[in-house]
Motif scaffolding. Sequence first.
Motif, PDB file in Angstrom:
ATOM      1  N   MET A  69       8.118  18.827  16.724  1.00  0.00           N
ATOM      2  CA  MET A  69       7.354  17.925  16.352  1.00  0.00           C
ATOM      3  C   MET A  69       6.052  17.892  17.178  1.00  0.00           C
ATOM      4  O   MET A  69       6.228  17.895  18.598  1.00  0.00           O
ATOM      5  CB  MET A  69       7.960  16.415  16.295  1.00  0.00           C
ATOM      6  N   SER A  70       4.758  17.774  16.836  1.00  0.00           N
ATOM      7  CA  SER A  70       3.715  17.950  17.461  1.00  0.00           C
ATOM      8  C   SER A  70       3.468  16.489  18.283  1.00  0.00           C
ATOM      9  O   SER A  70       3.874  15.377  17.589  1.00  0.00           O
ATOM     10  CB  SER A  70       2.524  18.193  16.705  1.00  0.00           C
ATOM     11  N   ASP A  71       2.575  16.478  19.158  1.00  0.00           N
ATOM     12  CA  ASP A  71       2.192  15.384  19.906  1.00  0.00           C
ATOM     13  C   ASP A  71       1.499  14.404  18.944  1.00  0.00           C
ATOM     14  O   ASP A  71       1.713  13.188  19.106  1.00  0.00           O
ATOM     15  CB  ASP A  71       1.262  15.524  21.110  1.00  0.00           C
ATOM     16  N   SER A  72       0.444  15.210  18.424  1.00  0.00           N
ATOM     17  CA  SER A  72      -0.080  14.106  17.042  1.00  0.00           C
ATOM     18  C   SER A  72       0.645  13.700  16.348  1.00  0.00           C
ATOM     19  O   SER A  72       0.439  12.397  16.127  1.00  0.00           O
ATOM     20  CB  SER A  72      -1.286  15.075  16.910  1.00  0.00           C
ATOM     21  N   LEU A  81       3.920  12.629  16.731  1.00  0.00           N
ATOM     22  CA  LEU A  81       4.513  11.429  17.278  1.00  0.00           C
ATOM     23  C   LEU A  81       3.738  10.581  17.790  1.00  0.00           C
ATOM     24  O   LEU A  81       4.057   9.289  17.478  1.00  0.00           O
ATOM     25  CB  LEU A  81       5.120  12.115  18.759  1.00  0.00           C
ATOM     26  N   GLU A  82       2.512  10.670  18.038  1.00  0.00           N
ATOM     27  CA  GLU A  82       1.581   9.490  18.341  1.00  0.00           C
ATOM     28  C   GLU A  82       1.249   8.598  16.876  1.00  0.00           C
ATOM     29  O   GLU A  82       1.112   7.581  16.958  1.00  0.00           O
ATOM     30  CB  GLU A  82       0.149  10.072  18.748  1.00  0.00           C
ATOM     31  N   ARG A 117       2.310   3.721  13.866  1.00  0.00           N
ATOM     32  CA  ARG A 117       2.919   3.089  12.739  1.00  0.00           C
ATOM     33  C   ARG A 117       4.052   2.091  13.150  1.00  0.00           C
ATOM     34  O   ARG A 117       3.904   0.885  12.689  1.00  0.00           O
ATOM     35  CB  ARG A 117       3.162   4.227  11.519  1.00  0.00           C
ATOM     36  N   MET A 118       4.664   2.577  13.854  1.00  0.00           N
ATOM     37  CA  MET A 118       5.708   1.707  14.430  1.00  0.00           C
ATOM     38  C   MET A 118       5.140   0.374  15.093  1.00  0.00           C
ATOM     39  O   MET A 118       5.712  -0.713  14.738  1.00  0.00           O
ATOM     40  CB  MET A 118       6.653   2.203  15.429  1.00  0.00           C
ATOM     41  N   GLN A 174      -2.697   5.649   5.656  1.00  0.00           N
ATOM     42  CA  GLN A 174      -2.386   6.842   6.274  1.00  0.00           C
ATOM     43  C   GLN A 174      -2.965   6.798   7.656  1.00  0.00           C
ATOM     44  O   GLN A 174      -2.899   7.221   8.681  1.00  0.00           O
ATOM     45  CB  GLN A 174      -2.816   8.160   5.678  1.00  0.00           C
ATOM     46  N   ASP A 175      -4.557   6.235   7.922  1.00  0.00           N
ATOM     47  CA  ASP A 175      -5.266   6.138   8.939  1.00  0.00           C
ATOM     48  C   ASP A 175      -4.683   5.103  10.193  1.00  0.00           C
ATOM     49  O   ASP A 175      -5.220   4.848  10.956  1.00  0.00           O
ATOM     50  CB  ASP A 175      -6.827   5.896   8.620  1.00  0.00           C
TER      51      ASP A 175
END
Length: 170
Positions: free
Chosen positions: A1-4, A6-7, A12-13, A91-92
């Motif tokens: 999983m990329s950092d982006s 995960l970020e 979102r959470m 999404q954003d």
Amino acid sequence: MSDSTLELRVRRMEAFEAIRQLIATYAVGADRKNDPAILGPLFSETAIWEADGVAQLKGRDAIAEGLSGLAREFVTWSLHYMVSPLITIDQDVQRATCRWYLWELCTMKHEGGVADTWYGGWYDSRLSIHDGEWLFDWVKLDPRLASANQTPWTGKTPIDLDATPPFELR
């Protein structure tokens, strides 16, 4: 999983939790006779609050004062249960929609007196980020049930909703 990735997932959470907190704070303000000091800051400057046949309020200040007026005129006591928020985040992670159910015990003024009342329906809302904070841009209450309770409440407020909470709001 990329950092982006995960970020984005963390953002979102955090958004889901911020929106749940917004709804819960709305309930606290509503149960304090639609306290404008609590409810006003939950709305964007250009927000709209509406309920068919009740009111359409435009702008943060009008919403805060209008809801407070509704409480003074019609609802002498309430206990709001905000149930099952269904949150959809764009999404954003800048905008969201949310629907949650309302189950409310209240004492409402009617011609000739007051009546302890079961009240229910749902809220639909649109929200977005304003200066880093989630706020309501539009809220619509869709009431579906208002029925006098056959056995009146105890005659006193079942819960002291005016007491200072053991936590800080927002």
